[in-house]
Design an enzyme around this catalytic site. Sequence first.
Site, short mmCIF file in Angstrom:
data_model
loop_
_atom_site.label_atom_id
_atom_site.label_comp_id
_atom_site.label_asym_id
_atom_site.label_seq_id
_atom_site.Cartn_x
_atom_site.Cartn_y
_atom_site.Cartn_z
N VAL A 14 0.84 -1.21 0.00
CA VAL A 14 0.00 0.00 0.00
C VAL A 14 0.87 1.25 0.00
O VAL A 14 0.61 2.21 -0.74
CB VAL A 14 -0.96 -0.02 1.22
CG1 VAL A 14 -1.74 1.29 1.30
CG2 VAL A 14 -1.91 -1.20 1.14
N SER A 40 14.19 -1.55 7.35
CA SER A 40 14.23 -0.98 5.99
C SER A 40 15.01 0.32 5.90
O SER A 40 14.97 0.97 4.84
CB SER A 40 12.79 -0.73 5.51
OG SER A 40 12.09 -1.93 5.50
N ARG A 99 -11.17 2.05 12.86
CA ARG A 99 -12.35 2.21 12.00
C ARG A 99 -13.66 2.33 12.76
O ARG A 99 -14.55 3.06 12.37
CB ARG A 99 -12.45 1.04 11.01
CG ARG A 99 -11.37 1.07 9.96
CD ARG A 99 -11.49 -0.13 9.04
NE ARG A 99 -10.33 -0.25 8.18
CZ ARG A 99 -9.87 -1.40 7.71
NH1 ARG A 99 -10.49 -2.54 7.99
NH2 ARG A 99 -8.82 -1.42 6.93
N CYS A 130 -10.53 -2.93 2.24
CA CYS A 130 -10.53 -2.82 0.77
C CYS A 130 -11.84 -3.31 0.14
O CYS A 130 -12.33 -2.71 -0.82
CB CYS A 130 -9.34 -3.58 0.19
SG CYS A 130 -8.90 -5.06 1.07
N GLN A 157 -11.12 -12.19 -3.31
CA GLN A 157 -10.12 -11.19 -2.94
C GLN A 157 -8.70 -11.64 -3.32
O GLN A 157 -8.29 -12.77 -3.02
CB GLN A 157 -10.21 -10.90 -1.44
CG GLN A 157 -11.55 -10.29 -1.06
CD GLN A 157 -11.69 -9.94 0.41
OE1 GLN A 157 -12.75 -10.16 0.97
NE2 GLN A 157 -10.67 -9.39 1.03
N SER A 160 -2.77 -9.68 -2.85
CA SER A 160 -2.10 -8.44 -2.44
C SER A 160 -2.81 -7.79 -1.26
O SER A 160 -2.21 -7.00 -0.53
CB SER A 160 -2.01 -7.45 -3.60
OG SER A 160 -3.30 -7.16 -4.08
N HIS A 242 -9.79 -6.93 -6.32
CA HIS A 242 -10.83 -7.69 -5.62
C HIS A 242 -12.11 -7.67 -6.47
O HIS A 242 -12.48 -6.63 -7.03
CB HIS A 242 -11.15 -7.05 -4.28
CG HIS A 242 -10.11 -7.24 -3.22
ND1 HIS A 242 -8.93 -7.92 -3.40
CD2 HIS A 242 -10.10 -6.82 -1.93
CE1 HIS A 242 -8.23 -7.91 -2.28
NE2 HIS A 242 -8.91 -7.25 -1.37
N1 LIG Z 1 -3.24 -4.54 0.78
C1 LIG Z 1 -4.49 -4.08 0.77
O1 LIG Z 1 -5.27 -4.29 -0.17
C2 LIG Z 1 -4.97 -3.28 1.92
C3 LIG Z 1 -6.21 -2.65 1.79
C4 LIG Z 1 -6.69 -1.90 2.84
C5 LIG Z 1 -5.92 -1.81 3.99
N2 LIG Z 1 -4.71 -2.44 4.09
C6 LIG Z 1 -3.96 -2.29 5.33
O2 LIG Z 1 -2.79 -1.49 5.09
C7 LIG Z 1 -1.74 -1.91 5.96
C8 LIG Z 1 -0.50 -2.27 5.14
O3 LIG Z 1 -0.83 -3.28 4.20
P1 LIG Z 1 0.21 -3.76 3.08
O4 LIG Z 1 -0.57 -4.64 2.21
O5 LIG Z 1 0.94 -2.60 2.50
O6 LIG Z 1 1.26 -4.62 3.96
P2 LIG Z 1 2.77 -5.02 3.62
O7 LIG Z 1 2.98 -5.07 2.16
O8 LIG Z 1 3.04 -6.23 4.43
O9 LIG Z 1 3.64 -3.79 4.21
C9 LIG Z 1 3.70 -3.49 5.59
C10 LIG Z 1 4.44 -2.19 5.80
O10 LIG Z 1 4.43 -1.87 7.19
C11 LIG Z 1 5.77 -1.61 7.62
N3 LIG Z 1 5.96 -1.96 9.03
C12 LIG Z 1 5.79 -3.16 9.62
N4 LIG Z 1 6.13 -3.09 10.93
C13 LIG Z 1 6.52 -1.80 11.15
C14 LIG Z 1 6.99 -1.10 12.30
N5 LIG Z 1 7.14 -1.70 13.48
N6 LIG Z 1 7.31 0.21 12.18
C15 LIG Z 1 7.20 0.83 10.98
N7 LIG Z 1 6.77 0.22 9.85
C16 LIG Z 1 6.43 -1.09 9.94
C17 LIG Z 1 6.61 -2.50 6.73
O11 LIG Z 1 7.93 -2.05 6.76
P3 LIG Z 1 9.19 -3.10 6.62
O12 LIG Z 1 9.29 -3.37 5.13
O13 LIG Z 1 10.31 -2.29 7.16
O14 LIG Z 1 8.83 -4.30 7.42
C18 LIG Z 1 5.92 -2.27 5.38
O15 LIG Z 1 6.33 -1.03 4.84
C19 LIG Z 1 -2.32 -3.06 6.77
O16 LIG Z 1 -2.84 -2.52 7.96
C20 LIG Z 1 -3.43 -3.57 5.90
O17 LIG Z 1 -4.42 -4.23 6.64
C21 LIG Z 1 -4.22 -3.15 3.08
#
Ligand SMILES: NC(=O)c1ccc[n+]([C@@H]2O[C@H](COP(=O)([O-])OP(=O)(O)OC[C@H]3O[C@@H](n4cnc5c(N)ncnc54)[C@H](OP(=O)(O)O)[C@@H]3O)[C@@H](O)[C@H]2O)c1
Length: 344
Positions: A14, A40, A99, A130, A157, A160, A242
Site C-alpha cells: 500500500v 528498511s 475504523r 478494501c 479477494q 495483495s 478484488h
Molecule cells: N493490501 C491491501 O489491499 C490493503 C487494503 C486496505 C488496507 N490495508 C492495510 O494497510 C496496511 C498495510 O498493508 P500492506 O498490504 O501494504 O502490507 P505489507 O505489504 O506487508 O507492508 C507493511 C508495511 O508496514 C511496515 N511496518 C511493519 N512493521 C513496522 C513497524 N514496526 N514500524 C514501521 N513500519 C512497519 C513495513 O515495513 P518493513 O518493510 O520495514 O517491514 C511495510 O512497509 C495493513 O494494515 C493492511 O491491513 C491493506
Amino acid sequence: MGYKVAVVGATGNVGREMLNILDERKFPADEVVALASRRSVGVEVSYGDRTLKVKALEHYDFADVDICLMSAGGTVSKEWSPKIGAAGAVVIDNSSAWRMDPDVPLIVPEVNADAAAGFTKKHIIANPNCSTAQLVVALKPLHDKAHIKRVVVSTYQSVSGAGKDAMDELFSQTKAVYTNDELVNKKFPKRIAFNVIPHIDVFMEDGFTKEEWKMMAETKKILDPKIKLTATCVRVPVFVGHSEAVNVEFEQPITADEAREILRRAPGCLVIDKQEPGGYATPYEAAGEDATYISRIREDATVENGLAFWCVSDNLRKGAALNAIQIAEVLINRKLITAKKKAA
Ligand SMILES: NC(=O)c1ccc[n+]([C@@H]2O[C@H](COP(=O)([O-])OP(=O)(O)OC[C@H]3O[C@@H](n4cnc5c(N)ncnc54)[C@H](OP(=O)(O)O)[C@@H]3O)[C@@H](O)[C@H]2O)c1
C-alpha cells in the site's frame, strides 16, 4: 505553501502505491518522507522520478508533518497514530485499528466526505477495508435512489490484500507446482496456488470471519446503519484486484436499466456491461486503475425489488492508497487543514 507528507509503511504494497498516486495526482506536497521499520532504513523507494531513502518510524520527529498516510498494520497504528496526531499531523490510517472508534471518521470520499470534518477529536481518519471501499462506492448511488434493505455479497479477494509476503507466497507456490517442489504455506492456512480459500482474517464466535464482519459493520458506519449485510469472503489466486458478486434488496422498485444509468453517472464508478462474452470487467483490467468497475447488472426476481451485479476494483488503489489520498484531498480542498509553517 505545500504540505509535508509522511508515508508510514512505504516499503509495503500500500505504501508504494501511495507514493505512486501522490506523484500521479500531483498532490500539493513540498516534501514527502518515506518511513518503515528499522529493518528498511536506507532502502530506496520511488516517488515519481525521484528516489526516497527510507527512514525509521521510531526515530522520526513529526513536529512539522502535516499529513501522515499510515499503512503499517494495526499494532503499529495503535501505538503511533495517537502520538503523530498529538504532534499536530492528521493521520489517515489504512489498518482496522480505528475504523469503529466513534471519535474517528471512516471515510470513502464518494460516499461520506462531509464526515471528514470530524477528524479534529483524535486527528485520525480511518480508511475502510478494501472490500468495503469498492462496495460502498457502488451501493451509495443505488441507495440514494431506492433505499437498500439488505445486501448479500461474496468476495473474490486477491492476495495483495494480505501484503507483499502473500504475493510472494502465491508466486513461489505457483512456481513450485511447475518445478515439482514442496509447496510451503506461511501467510495462508492452505495452499493458494490453483486453489481458493473461504477464510480471511480470524474466525468469530458466530462462525463469520472478521473480514466478513468488517464489511457489515463498516458499510453501516459509512453508508447507513439500517442496511443489513451478510458476506462470504474468499481469497483467490489473483495478484491484484478484488471482485464481488453482490445481491441487493431495495425498499423501492429499481430496474436494471435505471441502475445502469445511475451507476454510469456516479462518481468513482465505471459501468462495463455488454452482456456478451468478455463484456464485463475482471480484476486483470482493474489493476492499476482508479475506478470501481460494475458489470452484470440484472434484476433478481427471487426477491421483491432485487438487483444483482458484479463489482471489481484495484484493492491497493481504491481499496487503500487512492482512497487515503482522496481523503487528504478532501481535507485540503475543504480547507479543513492548512500547512504548518516550516523551519527555514
Ligand atoms: N493490501 C491491501 O489491499 C490493503 C487494503 C486496505 C488496507 N490495508 C492495510 O494497510 C496496511 C498495510 O498493508 P500492506 O498490504 O501494504 O502490507 P505489507 O505489504 O506487508 O507492508 C507493511 C508495511 O508496514 C511496515 N511496518 C511493519 N512493521 C513496522 C513497524 N514496526 N514500524 C514501521 N513500519 C512497519 C513495513 O515495513 P518493513 O518493510 O520495514 O517491514 C511495510 O512497509 C495493513 O494494515 C493492511 O491491513 C491493506
